[in-house]
Design a protein around this motif. Structure first.
Motif, PDB file in Angstrom:
ATOM      1  N   ARG A 184      -2.501  13.558  -1.847  1.00  0.00           N
ATOM      2  CA  ARG A 184      -1.094  13.225  -1.642  1.00  0.00           C
ATOM      3  C   ARG A 184      -0.386  14.354  -0.920  1.00  0.00           C
ATOM      4  NH1 ARG A 184      -1.867   8.952  -1.705  1.00  0.00           N
ATOM      5  NH2 ARG A 184      -1.077   7.211  -2.911  1.00  0.00           N
ATOM      6  N   ARG A 186       0.052  -2.571  -6.413  1.00  0.00           N
ATOM      7  CA  ARG A 186      -0.221  -1.487  -5.463  1.00  0.00           C
ATOM      8  C   ARG A 186      -1.697  -1.593  -5.127  1.00  0.00           C
ATOM      9  NH1 ARG A 186      -1.740   1.987  -2.229  1.00  0.00           N
ATOM     10  NH2 ARG A 186      -1.123   4.179  -2.310  1.00  0.00           N
ATOM     11  N   ALA A 187      -1.992  -2.003  -3.880  1.00  0.00           N
ATOM     12  CA  ALA A 187      -3.397  -2.138  -3.465  1.00  0.00           C
ATOM     13  C   ALA A 187      -3.933  -0.741  -3.156  1.00  0.00           C
ATOM     14  CB  ALA A 187      -3.485  -3.049  -2.253  1.00  0.00           C
ATOM     15  N   GLY A 188      -4.173   0.019  -4.195  1.00  0.00           N
ATOM     16  CA  GLY A 188      -4.626   1.398  -4.061  1.00  0.00           C
ATOM     17  C   GLY A 188      -4.357   2.136  -5.355  1.00  0.00           C
ATOM     18  N   THR A 189      -4.332   3.464  -5.287  1.00  0.00           N
ATOM     19  CA  THR A 189      -4.238   4.259  -6.505  1.00  0.00           C
ATOM     20  C   THR A 189      -2.819   4.772  -6.772  1.00  0.00           C
ATOM     21  OG1 THR A 189      -6.473   4.980  -6.031  1.00  0.00           O
ATOM     22  CG2 THR A 189      -5.286   6.206  -7.719  1.00  0.00           C
ATOM     23  N   GLY A 190      -2.304   5.605  -5.823  1.00  0.00           N
ATOM     24  CA  GLY A 190      -1.044   6.303  -6.069  1.00  0.00           C
ATOM     25  C   GLY A 190       0.140   5.347  -6.125  1.00  0.00           C
ATOM     26  N   ARG A 195       0.900  -1.168   0.000  1.00  0.00           N
ATOM     27  CA  ARG A 195       0.000   0.000   0.000  1.00  0.00           C
ATOM     28  C   ARG A 195       0.928   1.204   0.000  1.00  0.00           C
ATOM     29  NH1 ARG A 195      -4.535  -0.060   4.360  1.00  0.00           N
ATOM     30  NH2 ARG A 195      -5.002   1.923   3.358  1.00  0.00           N
ATOM     31  N   SER A 196       0.638   2.238   0.816  1.00  0.00           N
ATOM     32  CA  SER A 196       1.499   3.420   0.708  1.00  0.00           C
ATOM     33  C   SER A 196       2.680   3.401   1.675  1.00  0.00           C
ATOM     34  CB  SER A 196       0.668   4.687   0.890  1.00  0.00           C
ATOM     35  OG  SER A 196      -0.091   4.587   2.078  1.00  0.00           O
ATOM     36  N   ASN A 214     -10.859   2.402  -4.549  1.00  0.00           N
ATOM     37  CA  ASN A 214     -11.085   3.058  -3.258  1.00  0.00           C
ATOM     38  C   ASN A 214     -11.563   4.498  -3.413  1.00  0.00           C
ATOM     39  OD1 ASN A 214      -8.773   4.428  -3.950  1.00  0.00           O
ATOM     40  ND2 ASN A 214      -7.432   3.283  -2.589  1.00  0.00           N
ATOM     41  N   ALA A 228      -8.535   5.789   2.223  1.00  0.00           N
ATOM     42  CA  ALA A 228      -9.020   4.518   1.634  1.00  0.00           C
ATOM     43  C   ALA A 228      -9.409   3.516   2.703  1.00  0.00           C
ATOM     44  CB  ALA A 228      -7.933   3.935   0.751  1.00  0.00           C
ATOM     45  N   HIS A 242      -3.718   9.321   6.992  1.00  0.00           N
ATOM     46  CA  HIS A 242      -3.845   8.684   5.667  1.00  0.00           C
ATOM     47  C   HIS A 242      -4.947   7.610   5.689  1.00  0.00           C
ATOM     48  CE1 HIS A 242      -1.414   7.907   1.762  1.00  0.00           C
ATOM     49  NE2 HIS A 242      -2.690   7.562   1.573  1.00  0.00           N
TER      50      HIS A 242
HETATM   51  C1  MLT Z   1      -4.163   5.363  -2.568  1.00  0.00           C
HETATM   52  O1  MLT Z   1      -3.422   6.010  -3.315  1.00  0.00           O
HETATM   53  O2  MLT Z   1      -4.902   4.463  -2.988  1.00  0.00           O
HETATM   54  C2  MLT Z   1      -4.186   5.716  -1.135  1.00  0.00           C
HETATM   55  O3  MLT Z   1      -3.031   6.324  -0.724  1.00  0.00           O
HETATM   56  C3  MLT Z   1      -4.747   4.672  -0.295  1.00  0.00           C
HETATM   57  C4  MLT Z   1      -3.832   3.763   0.438  1.00  0.00           C
HETATM   58  O4  MLT Z   1      -3.178   2.941  -0.167  1.00  0.00           O
HETATM   59  O5  MLT Z   1      -3.803   3.826   1.639  1.00  0.00           O
END
Ligand code: MLT
Ligand code: NAD
Length: 526
Positions: free
Chosen positions: A231, A70-74, A49-50, A97, A281, A278
């Motif tokens: 971010r 990457r279990a998420g976006t960024g 994740r992050s 998310n 999500a 943070h």
């Molecule tokens: C994301 O980019 O998906 C977020 O930062 C969520 C996370 O991974 O905690």
């Protein structure tokens, strides 16, 4: 396949991996970078994740790693460039998310407007301070949304529902598209000047870093409130601190920080700033969504080669994959053949002909051909992700073309290579039943399988040559499985593609090569 999960994963994702035979998931507790680096060589895939920073250094010894999920976006915590060079696919779960992050943004905006965290704390400490926590309504206030992507669009929609006027700035979204969302598209300066609340929803890129810097904060309306649930780094925290102290910025709500956790940040001491660690999500639904999404994408990739939501490779729909699947294998074999027959290569030309290549993405076929061609040549791992990069590094010119003239095949791939020894063209097709065949080698018409160890012999078409080949190989205990022969129209030269049961020793090849009837002989592994 061994999967390393670094920052936790919802059971829904773990279950998906466990349902596939041969997949094993390890989910150790919060490992340090050094600990991850030490065990990474054992893994085929990793999920973060992050929290985990996937740096150049961390990847230094990732010899078996094929994919980072990457279990998420960024993906700003992943060194995508290094991953690409090492042939590692990087994929995320865009949108999975988005609802959670958008709702968290709205929660932060309401909490900020009505001082909910501060009031909770005051009451907890035994006070009843009604005057101190006078708030502001959102009704008919103006919200400026910077970045109208998945999350920005949901935030705008919810804000419109609360009867806010929503302005949007996003250079990659047209005013017409913004209008469909009910958002007035404005230039950034106008958004800064007119908004009572500003929320940022862009990725962190060199272009968006410090989009709210000192200069832009000076352009905002006095009394503005700022939310960042995207971010850390989108806002210059030093400048924000200054503008909060001055009172020009009335308040801020921050879920993300330039350094996480933000220990020692002077922002933590300000009464008019509220925080969450943070959590954008962090909803049950979002975590289940991202876990399911990343696990199924990674299984698809590791088991079937289907690529979805990769940030360093174009995605492919399942139905397109099904259509080109047999040709992917053919492309790799043709590339592999040419890589061995013609080296060094300075130009690669791939031609796709026939209805099989209509309305399907050809890029994966091109990448697979390159992979096949470079694989036998390079020591480093070549795959679809780094194929183009490696081709460029070796200064091999690439030309691809689609042709429609009728050649009698549903799909014909021709791979032409040019090197110091001249030009060589190999064309193959897939017959019904996924029967792959090499059908042309330069001007020779063939129908040869592309499998196993093969001896390619180009010879003057003189009596006794085939016998010579058979006897020579036999004398070295090399058995012939099958053989395909072809002649030039002039009947002067011939080619034989001889499938061998075992490898022919160099001595046998030397005997053949030195015979006056033989023009050229080479063993290839397909
Ligand atoms: C994301 O980019 O998906 C977020 O930062 C969520 C996370 O991974 O905690
Ligand atoms: P998205 O890709 O759907 O949208 C991003 C938008 O930003 C796009 O419309 C793009 O055109 C726009 N954009 C790019 N450069 C811009 C610029 N210079 N100025 C203005 N707009 C620009 O992404 P998303 O899913 O909506 O995610 C938005 C952000 O939220 C990302 O930074 C993501 O990492 C973050 N995020 C945070 C959490 C959290 O836990 N806090 C959760 C999910 C996502």
């Amino acid at each position: 396949m061994k999967i390393l999960v670094c920052d936790g994963l919802h059971d829904a994702g773990v279950a998906l991996f466990q349902a596939v035979e041969g997949f094993a998931v390890d989910m150790p507790d919060q490992l340090s970078a050094e600990e991850i680096k030490a065990i990474l060589p054992d893994y085929d895939a990793m999920i973060v994740r992050s929290r985990t920073r996937v740096s150049d250094d961390l990847l230094a010894n990732s010899r078996n790693l094929k994919v980072i999920g990457r279990a998420g976006t960024g993906v700003d915590n992943i060194d995508v460039q290094t991953a690409s060079t090492r042939g590692i696919l990087v994929m995320n779960t865009p949108g999975a998310n988005a609802m959670a992050a958008a709702e968290h943004t709205i929660a932060l905006m309401l909490g900020l407007a009505r001082h909910i965290p501060q009031a909770t704390q005051s009451l907890r400490e035994g006070r009843w301070e009604k005057k101190r926590f006078m708030g502001t309504e959102l009704y008919q206030q103006t919200l400026g949304v910077i970045g109208l992507g998945k999350i920005g669009a949901i935030v705008a929609d919810r804000a419109i529902g609360m009867k806010m006027d929503v302005l949007g700035y996003d250079p990659y979204i047209s005013p017409e598209a913004a209008a469909i969302l009910g958002v007035e598209w404005v230039p950034l300066e106008e958004l800064l000047a007119r908004s009572d609340f500003i929320t940022v929803h862009t990725p962190l890129t060199p272009e968006t870093r410090h989009v709210l810097n000192r200069e832009n904060l000076a352009r905002t309306k006095p009394g503005v409130r700022i939310i960042n649930c995207a971010r850390g780094g989108l806002i210059d925290e030093t400048a924000l601190h200054e503008y909060l102290l001055k009172g020009h910025v009335a308040g801020a709500a921050l879920d993300v920080f330039e350094k996480e956790p933000p220990q020692g940040s002077p922002l933590l001491e300000l009464e008019n700033v509220i925080f969450t660690p943070h959590l954008g999500a962090s909803s049950y639904q979002a975590q289940a969504n991202v876990a399911r999404a990343i696990a199924s994408q990674m299984v698809d990739y590791l088991q079937y080669g289907i690529i979805r939501n990769a940030v360093n490779f174009p995605s492919m729909r399942r139905r397109d994959y099904e259509k080109i699947r047999p040709f992917l294998i053919l492309a790799e074999k043709l590339g592999r053949l040419q890589g061995q027959l013609c080296s060094p290569i300075n130009r690669l030309e791939i031609e796709y002909n026939g209805p099989a290549f209509e309305d399907v993405p050809l890029e994966p076929l091109t990448q697979t051909t390159i992979k096949g061609m470079l694989d036998p040549i390079l020591a480093e791992k070549v795959n679809l992700v780094n194929a183009h990069l490696l081709l460029k590094e070796r200064q091999i010119e690439l030309i691809t073309a689609t042709t429609s003239e009728k050649r009698g095949y549903t799909g014909l791939i021709t791979v032409r290579v040019r090197g110091q020894t001249g030009e060589l063209s190999a064309a193959g097709t897939v017959f019904p039943g996924d029967e792959m065949r090499l059908v042309w080698l330069n001007d020779y018409r063939l129908e040869s399988e592309l499998e196993g160890i093969n001896l390619l012999v180009n010879n003057w078409d003189k009596p006794g040559t085939i016998g010579l080949i058979g006897t020579t190989l036999g004398s070295y205990n090399v058995n012939i499985a099958n053989m395909h022969l072809a002649r030039t129209p002039e009947k002067d030269k011939a080619i034989a593609i001889i499938r061998l049961d075992n490898e022919a020793p160099q001595e046998a090849l030397n005997i053949l090569q030195n015979h006056p009837n033989i023009i050229f002989v080479q063993q290839v592994w397909l």
